[in-house]
Write a protein that holds these residues in place. Structure first.
Motif, PDB file in Angstrom:
ATOM      1  N   PRO A   1      -6.900  -7.021   0.032  1.00  0.00           N
ATOM      2  CA  PRO A   1      -7.624  -6.077  -0.824  1.00  0.00           C
ATOM      3  C   PRO A   1      -8.952  -6.647  -1.306  1.00  0.00           C
ATOM      4  CG  PRO A   1      -5.322  -6.281  -1.501  1.00  0.00           C
ATOM      5  CD  PRO A   1      -5.579  -7.374  -0.514  1.00  0.00           C
ATOM      6  N   ASP A   2      -9.960  -5.783  -1.367  1.00  0.00           N
ATOM      7  CA  ASP A   2     -11.264  -6.150  -1.910  1.00  0.00           C
ATOM      8  C   ASP A   2     -11.348  -5.588  -3.325  1.00  0.00           C
ATOM      9  OD1 ASP A   2     -13.860  -6.559  -2.622  1.00  0.00           O
ATOM     10  OD2 ASP A   2     -14.749  -5.661  -0.834  1.00  0.00           O
TER      11      ASP A   2
ATOM     12  N   GLU B   1      -1.835  -0.751  -4.251  1.00  0.00           N
ATOM     13  CA  GLU B   1      -2.846  -1.772  -4.496  1.00  0.00           C
ATOM     14  C   GLU B   1      -2.830  -2.870  -3.443  1.00  0.00           C
ATOM     15  OE1 GLU B   1      -3.392  -4.976  -8.002  1.00  0.00           O
ATOM     16  OE2 GLU B   1      -3.499  -2.888  -8.635  1.00  0.00           O
TER      17      GLU B   1
ATOM     18  N   ASN C   1     -15.813   7.007   6.881  1.00  0.00           N
ATOM     19  CA  ASN C   1     -14.617   6.231   6.566  1.00  0.00           C
ATOM     20  C   ASN C   1     -13.523   6.482   7.593  1.00  0.00           C
ATOM     21  OD1 ASN C   1     -11.816   6.088   4.844  1.00  0.00           O
ATOM     22  ND2 ASN C   1     -13.270   4.539   4.176  1.00  0.00           N
TER      23      ASN C   1
ATOM     24  N   LYS D   1      -8.759  -4.018   4.795  1.00  0.00           N
ATOM     25  CA  LYS D   1      -7.771  -4.402   3.784  1.00  0.00           C
ATOM     26  C   LYS D   1      -6.520  -4.974   4.441  1.00  0.00           C
ATOM     27  CE  LYS D   1      -5.096  -2.377  -0.060  1.00  0.00           C
ATOM     28  NZ  LYS D   1      -4.890  -1.158  -0.893  1.00  0.00           N
TER      29      LYS D   1
ATOM     30  N   GLY E   1     -13.745   0.168  -2.472  1.00  0.00           N
ATOM     31  CA  GLY E   1     -12.670   1.082  -2.130  1.00  0.00           C
ATOM     32  C   GLY E   1     -11.901   1.567  -3.334  1.00  0.00           C
TER      33      GLY E   1
ATOM     34  N   HIS F   1      -3.730   7.588  -4.068  1.00  0.00           N
ATOM     35  CA  HIS F   1      -3.342   6.345  -4.747  1.00  0.00           C
ATOM     36  C   HIS F   1      -2.270   6.624  -5.798  1.00  0.00           C
ATOM     37  CE1 HIS F   1      -3.704   2.403  -6.588  1.00  0.00           C
ATOM     38  NE2 HIS F   1      -4.661   2.066  -5.728  1.00  0.00           N
TER      39      HIS F   1
ATOM     40  N   ASN G   1      -3.671   7.059   3.700  1.00  0.00           N
ATOM     41  CA  ASN G   1      -4.757   8.031   3.539  1.00  0.00           C
ATOM     42  C   ASN G   1      -4.341   9.392   4.088  1.00  0.00           C
ATOM     43  OD1 ASN G   1      -5.520   5.251   4.052  1.00  0.00           O
ATOM     44  ND2 ASN G   1      -7.631   5.882   3.747  1.00  0.00           N
TER      45      ASN G   1
ATOM     46  N   ASP H   1     -10.299   2.727   0.678  1.00  0.00           N
ATOM     47  CA  ASP H   1     -10.117   1.439   1.334  1.00  0.00           C
ATOM     48  C   ASP H   1     -10.584   1.527   2.780  1.00  0.00           C
ATOM     49  OD1 ASP H   1      -8.887   0.126  -0.843  1.00  0.00           O
ATOM     50  OD2 ASP H   1      -6.965   1.048  -0.355  1.00  0.00           O
TER      51      ASP H   1
ATOM     52  N   THR I   1      -3.399   1.378   2.561  1.00  0.00           N
ATOM     53  CA  THR I   1      -4.781   1.810   2.371  1.00  0.00           C
ATOM     54  C   THR I   1      -4.743   3.168   1.686  1.00  0.00           C
ATOM     55  OG1 THR I   1      -4.856   2.808   4.583  1.00  0.00           O
ATOM     56  CG2 THR I   1      -5.647   0.540   4.356  1.00  0.00           C
TER      57      THR I   1
END
Length: 651
Positions: A326-327, A524, A243, A321, A331, A517, A195, A317, A528
């Protein structure tokens, strides 16, 4: 024998490393030294903490006021694309000076070069004014100078620094720690906080691809990233601040004074003085400092280009995570749902065109539609990339991307003719022969000679290029300490070059996505990530124009099928498809697609799509690796493609 000896040494290190830590009592003593040394004096008692007035910061007030103007109005925001490195740094410095309450900064890389040190000094100045400052850096790429880290740990009561997911509880692991981490806890070591977020007063924020290092702001004399950030002002920033707080309070975020190597400095020296700033180009730093205080310039370059927008979402995320996996419903993975809804066009910009299984599933599903959307991809060529090993996978799957998925792929040139570069803010123009070789100290990669010896400085190679500089996802070789194994390849041109690092997407010219990302398996599964999603056709069109500038013939080569297939074309296609899916040595000499250069003329006044009947008349092939000066080393690239299938989950 050398390799075997090193592996044996690494195994022995697993037990030896445990003995190199310090005990709980020493940790408490080191933390107490840092806390007691922190200055509590505040230079400004005013409610606004003597913040510099900023029209950029004032956009937030306008957005909040418009959001509350009437019932059913809905949240309103302002959004600004930060394309040039100069504007991105200008916006950051201006906002840091405008802070009245709190600054939260989260990043993957934080160096100690000119741009990074300028930001550090501004954070310290804000803390002394009375602003609360929280700085969170991923350990793998944190400031590689224990004196600076120890100094920051005890600098001021308003400044806190934490390191995310530290290897063996150290801020600066050496080669042996790095290697032991790979052997003992591979997955945790690879779980990085990718991030990048700056939040000021919970009202205005910047996120995107840029870290804190000269090459993200066009200040590096060797290599700079063509990157992109987005500034947003308004209600969504409150969620971005929340976040950040999730990461700040996570157990993997460790106060810097509680890391073993920083604690040892504190125990031995107390809190040291901040090392003096020695900028490589002092006039450039002064230029940026003055520019950030120039309200007319800030208005012209930044505020006047901010666009009013409505719905803005922050898909990010959570640190969970890294604890729970991963969810798929929350996110950054929410990007898949946005992609699946595309109807006419997807513009995708990513430095690494390596698709995850889920991304492949989405694009294959789109391809099956009666009228599939056009997918345009801007990515790096081998000559432009900072990560040639990952590019090897792009090369391996070029046939699949172009033929099976129908992508229109454009590979960025190392010396683009029309890049978004602000020379007036101290930037180096690609290919500028007057750029000096880098000589200043850098944060080095774990495994380099500098880090192995415990040095805080980088090292120049025999060819004048800095070998020890950590760039983006670069990793050193487990079996090689002389230099990072994955550095930009030699090219034929001179002067600083550029490579894509922007991570952006435009869907149907109405949804814009900018963030961290990379749309790849690492983003993935391991990192994060976070992205801003703006549903506004005017903003989406502005982002589309930015990406289209990057894929113009002056800046990118076009990837297209070869004009005439070789003899036995059916066999060639079958062999390419089989080898693409197999982790075997891939030395098949014929490729389905290659790179092309547009050849303007009376019969070819403007670029045409690769599917146009005139494509091969208006475009000349330039080979698979244009402008690369590898010679026999090109064989290495072919060999790397052999193991692509196995490397995808890691890279």
């Amino acid at each position: 024998m050398k390799v075997v000896a090193r592996l044996l040494g690494l195994l022995l290190l697993l037990s030896a490393t445990a003995c190199s830590t310090i005990g709980p009592a020493q940790h408490e003593r080191a933390a107490a030294i840092a806390v007691s040394a922190r200055d509590t004096a505040v230079e400004c008692e005013r409610a606004d903490r003597c913040a510099t007035p900023s029209e950029l910061h004032a956009l937030a007030g306008a957005a909040f006021a418009q959001s509350q103007a009437g019932p059913g109005q809905g949240p309103r925001h302002y959004a600004l694309i930060l394309d040039t490195g100069g504007d991105a740094l200008l916006a950051r410095i201006n906002l840091l000076r405008s802070a009245t309450r709190r600054i939260d900064l989260q990043t993957y890389i934080f160096d100690k070069d000119d741009s990074a040190r300028l930001v550090i000094d501004e954070l310290l100045a804000a803390a002394r004014r009375g602003v609360k400052v929280r700085l969170l850096i991923d350990q793998l790429s944190a400031i590689a100078d224990l004196q600076i880290l120890a100094a920051l740990s005890g600098a001021h009561s308003n400044l806190e620094l934490r390191i995310y997911n530290p290897t063996f509880n150290r801020a600066k692991p050496n080669y042996m720690h790095y290697a032991a981490s790979v052997l003992c806890c591979f997955r945790r070591f690879n779980q990085r906080m990718h991030n990048k977020l700056l939040v000021v007063d919970g009202a205005v924020a910047i996120t995107g691809g840029r870290n804190y290092q000269d090459d993200y702001y066009d200040w590096d004399a060797e290599y700079n990233f063509r990157d992109r950030d987005v500034l947003v002002a308004g209600p969504v920033v409150r969620g971005m601040e929340r976040n950040f707080a999730e990461y700040w309070t996570d157990p993997r975020s460790v106060p810097v004074e509680r890391l073993d190597d920083v604690a040892k400095v504190l125990l031995q020296q107390g809190v040291p003085e901040m090392p003096p700033s020695r900028p490589a180009v002092p006039e450039r730093v002064e230029l940026m400092s003055q520019a950030a205080a120039d309200q007319d310039l800030v208005r012209e370059r930044l505020v006047s280009r901010a666009l009013p927008v409505g719905k803005v979402s922050y898909l990010a995320d959570l640190p969970a995570k890294h604890h729970e996996g991963p969810d798929p419903e929350a996110g950054a993975p929410g990007l898949a749902e946005l992609l699946a809804r595309a109807r006419s066009e997807i513009l995708l910009q990513t430095p690494y065109l390596v698709l995850s299984d889920s991304a492949l599933e989405v694009f294959r599903g789109l391809r099956k539609a009666a009228e599939p959307p056009r997918v345009v991809v801007s990515t790096n060529s081998l000559a432009a990339t900072d990560n040639p090993i990952v590019y090897a996978l792009t090369y391996k799957y070029k046939r699949r991307n172009v033929r099976e998925l129908g992508f229109d792929v454009f590979e960025y040139k190392p010396f683009p003719a029309d890049p978004p570069v602000a020379v007036s803010l101290g930037a180096w123009w690609p290919g500028d022969p007057s750029a000096p070789p880098p000589t200043t100290a850098r944060s080095e990669v774990p495994g380099s000679l500098g880090s192995l010896a415990g040095s805080g400085s980088g090292r120049n190679g025999d060819d004048g290029r800095v070998e020890d500089k950590l760039r983006t996802e670069t990793r050193p070789s487990l079996l090689r300490t002389s230099a990072p194994a994955n550095r930009p390849v030699p090219v034929r041109g001179e002067g600083p070059r550029m490579g894509v690092h922007a991570k952006s997407m435009v869907i149907d010219r109405r949804i814009a996505v900018v963030g961290t990302h990379n749309f790849d398996p690492r983003s993935e599964n391991y990192n994060t990530e976070a992205v801003v999603v703006i549903e506004d056709p005017v903003f989406a069109e502005a982002l589309a124009r930015s990406i289209e500038r990057d894929i113009a013939p002056a800046n990118s080569w076009t990837v297209g099928p070869r004009a005439r297939p070789p003899v036995l074309s059916g066999l060639n296609y079958s062999m390419g498809k089989v080898l693409e899916a197999s982790p075997v040595l891939d030395l098949w000499p014929w490729r389905y697609a290659t790179n092309y250069e547009f050849q303007p003329g009376p019969d070819c006044p403007a670029p045409v799509p690769r599917r146009d009947p005139d494509f091969h008349r208006c475009y000349a092939p330039v080979g698979d690796f244009p402008e690369v000066s590898l010679g026999p080393k090109s064989i290495l690239t072919r060999m790397l493609t052999a193991f692509g299938a196995g490397l995808v989950p890691i890279l």
